[in-house]
Design a protein around this motif. Structure first.
Motif, short mmCIF file in Angstrom:
data_model
loop_
_atom_site.label_atom_id
_atom_site.label_comp_id
_atom_site.label_asym_id
_atom_site.label_seq_id
_atom_site.Cartn_x
_atom_site.Cartn_y
_atom_site.Cartn_z
N ARG A 211 0.87 -1.17 0.00
CA ARG A 211 0.00 0.00 0.00
C ARG A 211 0.90 1.21 0.00
N ASP A 212 0.65 2.13 -0.93
CA ASP A 212 1.45 3.35 -1.03
C ASP A 212 0.61 4.52 -0.54
N TYR A 213 1.22 5.48 0.10
CA TYR A 213 0.53 6.69 0.55
C TYR A 213 1.02 7.83 -0.33
N LYS A 214 0.15 8.27 -1.24
CA LYS A 214 0.58 9.17 -2.31
C LYS A 214 0.60 10.64 -1.92
N ARG A 215 -0.31 11.04 -1.03
CA ARG A 215 -0.41 12.47 -0.75
C ARG A 215 0.71 12.91 0.20
N THR A 225 2.24 12.95 -4.56
CA THR A 225 3.70 12.85 -4.68
C THR A 225 4.02 11.54 -5.39
N GLY A 226 5.29 11.21 -5.49
CA GLY A 226 5.67 9.90 -6.00
C GLY A 226 5.34 8.79 -5.02
N GLY A 227 5.08 9.14 -3.77
CA GLY A 227 4.81 8.15 -2.72
C GLY A 227 5.56 8.51 -1.45
N ILE A 268 5.20 -5.46 -14.32
CA ILE A 268 4.01 -4.62 -14.50
C ILE A 268 3.47 -4.26 -13.12
N PHE A 269 3.14 -3.01 -12.99
CA PHE A 269 2.69 -2.48 -11.70
C PHE A 269 1.28 -1.94 -11.94
N ILE A 270 0.33 -2.46 -11.18
CA ILE A 270 -1.05 -2.05 -11.38
C ILE A 270 -1.51 -1.35 -10.10
N LEU A 282 -6.44 1.97 -11.42
CA LEU A 282 -6.18 3.41 -11.50
C LEU A 282 -5.16 3.69 -12.59
N GLU A 283 -4.17 2.83 -12.68
CA GLU A 283 -3.12 3.06 -13.68
C GLU A 283 -2.23 1.84 -13.81
N TYR A 284 -1.57 1.79 -14.95
CA TYR A 284 -0.49 0.82 -15.15
C TYR A 284 0.84 1.54 -15.11
N ASN A 285 1.82 0.91 -14.49
CA ASN A 285 3.20 1.34 -14.64
C ASN A 285 3.97 0.13 -15.16
N VAL A 286 5.08 0.39 -15.84
CA VAL A 286 5.75 -0.73 -16.49
C VAL A 286 7.08 -1.07 -15.81
N ARG A 287 7.12 -0.80 -14.52
CA ARG A 287 8.38 -0.93 -13.76
C ARG A 287 8.01 -1.13 -12.30
N PHE A 288 9.02 -1.30 -11.47
CA PHE A 288 8.77 -1.41 -10.03
C PHE A 288 8.28 -0.06 -9.48
N GLY A 289 7.60 -0.09 -8.36
CA GLY A 289 7.14 1.14 -7.71
C GLY A 289 8.19 1.67 -6.74
N ASP A 290 8.13 2.94 -6.52
CA ASP A 290 9.02 3.58 -5.54
C ASP A 290 8.13 4.41 -4.63
N PRO A 291 7.89 4.06 -3.37
CA PRO A 291 8.66 3.16 -2.51
C PRO A 291 8.04 1.77 -2.26
N GLU A 292 7.26 1.23 -3.21
CA GLU A 292 6.76 -0.14 -3.01
C GLU A 292 7.90 -1.17 -2.98
N THR A 293 8.87 -0.97 -3.88
CA THR A 293 9.97 -1.92 -4.00
C THR A 293 10.71 -2.13 -2.67
N1 GLY Z 1 4.78 4.70 -5.77
C1 GLY Z 1 4.14 4.83 -6.99
C2 GLY Z 1 4.98 4.74 -8.17
O1 GLY Z 1 6.10 4.27 -8.13
O2 GLY Z 1 4.52 5.11 -9.25
#
Ligand code: GLY
Ligand code: AMP
Length: 418
Positions: A211-215, A225-227, A268-270, A282-293
């Motif tokens: 779970r990422d906290y974006k705000r 923010t980016g997270g 793939i990051f969903i 909500l969105e697709y990303n094509v890489r690892f998440g930051d700071p999910e990783t």
């Molecule tokens: N934490 C969300 C992202 O990497 O896009």
């Protein structure tokens, strides 16, 4: 093996740390990396977007496998370039990377494969967009179509804000070409979850949930923010939600990847909102998440390089990926001002006091006269593991307190507030 890792953030620090554990790795090069990674591999000058320069380096140093952290090189086609030259690399080809490179494309993709998502319209015309927003209830969401470092999403509470947002994106071009089109979207409510998966073209293998906290602000207030922090596994990601995500999102996503002939051997990051009606993308990303990783890889119990090899040669189905029972919490320490203009060059102290169950992944750090200083918006990710979420959170915050720099900004409700 000789590995090249591309990128310089907290995500890449976590990737470097995890790959370095693998007995398969003899040498690790990181382009360009950051001061936190200097003991894990050799830092190499060069921008992640200089594809030709990276290719030359990979050939000269006979790199066996390249791992790409950020999205920009993927969207620019680094995978196509490397594969054409016979080099092994983890990521989608340019065609696959459009899933992140254009939000308009990804919405159409979801429609083609009946993947649940928010109702939306895409427009490149300011006047037309002004009409479309009238059909939406408030709050409504505006998204710049292209890459905007996680900052191209505006949640508008009033029509006035929505009109201003459209002007920012389509007329003033605050996001440059990323604002060639705007996606206007219905606002979804629920709990967010990040589902990040390995894909080899035949199999999609989800990693542990997070779970990422974006705000920027506590209680999810303020700008996106980016997270600002993450935890894993996500408590809202129940078995039931997991089963629905598998059926309604992961399987049709893989089907779409195959039907559209994407050479997708990567990550793939969903981003998903768990709504009352079920999970919606909500969105697709094509890489690892930051700071999910940071929270996912600290819980990974399988050799990451083995997994990457399987992703690259399309044998993911033969690998069993194991996760630690322990929970992980990552709290981001940002510079004052982030996600808008922020300060830099503040001396960072106290890292030596961090405990053994905590890893501090560097994002925006730099060196000034041999001293570690802040050099970006998201500076450090304090990541703790413990047997319960409660303990992991406490540990992360105890360690956050040990680290000092002027203007240190962070949320106190990571892994607390749902
Ligand atoms: N934490 C969300 C992202 O990497 O896009
Ligand atoms: P995205 O880059 O599309 O994931 O958007 C960034 C963040 O904006 C998401 O993680 C959500 O917190 C929020 N967001 C995006 N789209 C929506 C939506 N349709 N409804 C509510 N929140 C959203």
């Amino acid at each position: 093996m000789r590995i090249l890792l591309i990128g310089s953030g907290g995500r890449e620090h976590a990737l470097a740390w995890k790959m370095k554990e693998s007995p398969l790795v003899n040498e690790l090069f990181i382009a360009p990396g950051n001061p936190g990674m200097k003991d894990l591999g050799e830092l190499v000058d060069g921008s992640p977007e200089d594809l030709e320069g990276l290719l030359t380096f990979a050939k000269e140093r006979r790199i066996d496998l390249t791992v790409v952290g950020p999205e920009a090189p993927l969207v620019k086609g680094i995978v196509d370039l490397f594969r054409r030259e016979g080099l092994r690399i983890i990521g989608p080809d340019k065609k696959g990377a459009v899933l992140e490179g254009s939000k308009g494309f990804s919405k159409d993709f979801m429609e083609r494969y009946q993947i649940p998502t928010a109702k939306s319209h895409t427009s490149e015309d300011y006047r037309e967009a002004l009409q479309i927003i009238k059909e939406y209830r408030l709050p409504l969401v505006l998204k710049a179509d292209g890459l905007a470092a996680g900052k191209g999403v505006l949640i508008c509470e009033t029509m006035e804000e929505a009109r201003e947002g459209l002007k920012k994106i389509l007329k003033d071009r605050d996001f440059g070409h990323a604002g060639d089109q705007v996606v206007i979207e219905e606002f979804l409510t629920g709990v967010e979850t990040s589902v990040i998966a390995f894909v080899d073209g035949k199999t999609i293998a989800p990693m542990a949930s997070s779970r990422d906290y974006k705000r920027i602000g506590e209680g999810d207030q303020g700008l996106n923010t980016g997270g600002m922090g993450t935890y894993s596994p996500n408590e809202a990601y129940t078995k039931e939600v997991e089963a629905r995500v598998e059926e309604e999102i992961l399987k049709p996503t893989l089907k779409g990847i195959q039907k559209e002939n994407m050479d997708y051997r990567g990550i793939i990051f969903i981003g998903i909102m768990i709504t009352k009606e079920g999970p919606k993308v909500l969105e697709y990303n094509v890489r690892f998440g930051d700071p999910e990783t940071q929270v996912i890889l600290t819980r990974l119990d399988t050799d990451l390089v083995e997994i990457f090899k399987a992703v690259e040669n399309a044998s993911l189905k033969d690998i069993s990926i194991q996760w630690k029972e322990e929970k992980a919490v990552c709290v981001i320490l940002a510079s004052r001002g982030y996600p808008e203009a922020y300060e830099k060059g503040k001396i960072i102290e106290g890292l030596e006091r961090v405990d053994e169950q905590t890893l501090v992944f560097h994002g925006g750090t730099g060196l000034k006269e041999e001293k570690l200083v802040t050099n970006g918006g998201r500076v450090l990710g304090v990541t703790s593991l413990d047997e319960t979420l409660e303990k992991a959170r406490k540990r992360a915050y105890d360690n956050v307190d040990k680290i000092r720099f002027e203007g240190k900004t962070y949320r106190r409700d990571i892994a607390k507030m749902q």
